[in-house]
Design an enzyme around this catalytic site. Sequence first.
Site: not given
Length: 447
Positions: A18, A46
């Site tokens: 992340d 993503h």
Amino acid sequence: MTAVDKQQACVFGLSWGDEGKGKIVDLLCPAFDVVTRFNGGANAGHTVCVGDETFALHLLPAGVLRPNVLGVIGPGVVVDPIALLSEIDGLAARGVDVAGQLRISDRAHLVLPYHKLEDQLSEKAASEGKRIGTTSRGIGPCYADKMKRSAAVRFVDLLNKDALQQRVRRIVEQRRAMLSTRYGDDFELDADAVLADLETARSRLAPSICDTSELLHEAADEQKSLLFEGANGILLDVDHGTYPFVTSSSAGPHGIWAGAGFAPLEVTFRIGTTKAYATRVGAGPFVSELENVVGDRIREAGHEYGTTTGRPRRCGWFDAVSCTYAARLSSVTDIALTHLDTLSGFEQIGVCVAYRIDGKTTTRFPADTSLLLRAEPVVEFVPGWTGDLRSVRTFDELPEEANAYIERVEALVGAPVTLAGVGPDRSQTLVRGRIRRLIDVSEPTTA
Ligand code: IMP
């Protein structure tokens, strides 16, 4: 495409995932012909923001949002074919047709319903302290099957329909017996449903299945530019992360060789991505975690909720100890420091510069998880800054304190910050150094 010489680069996470890798990959894509995912599966999330649109990708390489880029899913990725198809269909419904731009390795393994079931059942049965907090996407069980070899299904197997039918029926029966012995009978697992999924996968994905290693070698021979997109992050790496609270793949540049089937000797740009603070989802040690109002403030300011599972992320100060460890492991050439804008308004900003473990101070990142769990962060505070950074477009325009913070990160980690994120959009990225030749910062922000 931007006029650049043949380039090879990789983008990967220096933390627990992340970090904002999707946006960096997307930004680099105009300079690359092929973008390859080499590890992980649908556990990754993503996020790419283009104008007013936000795209959350899990299995597709972020590069496929660009019309001229070929997206490759390498042999090291574990692919849930139904999740992949729903991602492709979701993009098509929004006018982005990526099916023709995708190639999947015939050596990649398939994540099937019993992998996800096992992931969920084993997590549910684990006692507190042993639970990993997985994404429930079947990642660990699929990689375990790959290593055990007797019950794995690869994309190449889809092309041999009759043999596959018999094998899958046998595998499903064995798995049902194993799961019911361990976890009881309260689950559904139907061989016909698994075979139906495989038939859907075969009929729709067969044109994309090929020897992607050969494809990459041919592309390199033709002087094409190659970008490798790592998923998750080095602190979740199965060999180098906070084991056993890790994922089951190789998340750094070291994963390219096996996971893409390509020797990364010319990967001259190794771009390690990290947020300007730290986050983690799932269980496991997190020395600089802030379990207080400051952590809550970072979570709200940075919208720190998982892209894949929606879980609130644990938040803390930037951890120079773990980041330096990850940067050394990956021979980082460039750091992409994302979410700088999220820290605006904090009077002072903490940086974890060392760990205090059993009365001793260390800057080494230990292998022993129990040491990490009882480590205390040694936090240095630097002055914060105010103002909205989201309209800033160069490093020079940043507040002095933000530049001083960046310099401190560079000095601690020992690598230059050449990319900085000041907002979610493509355009909200500051670029400096030699990587500028790969990025057209004046590019329009529409897809
Ligand atoms: P798994 O990969 O689903 O087996 O999960 C193992 C651990 O890695 C859990 O703590 C997950 O939350 C974490 N994890 C896996 N992939 C990602 C990611 O892309 N971002 C953040 N955490 C992840």
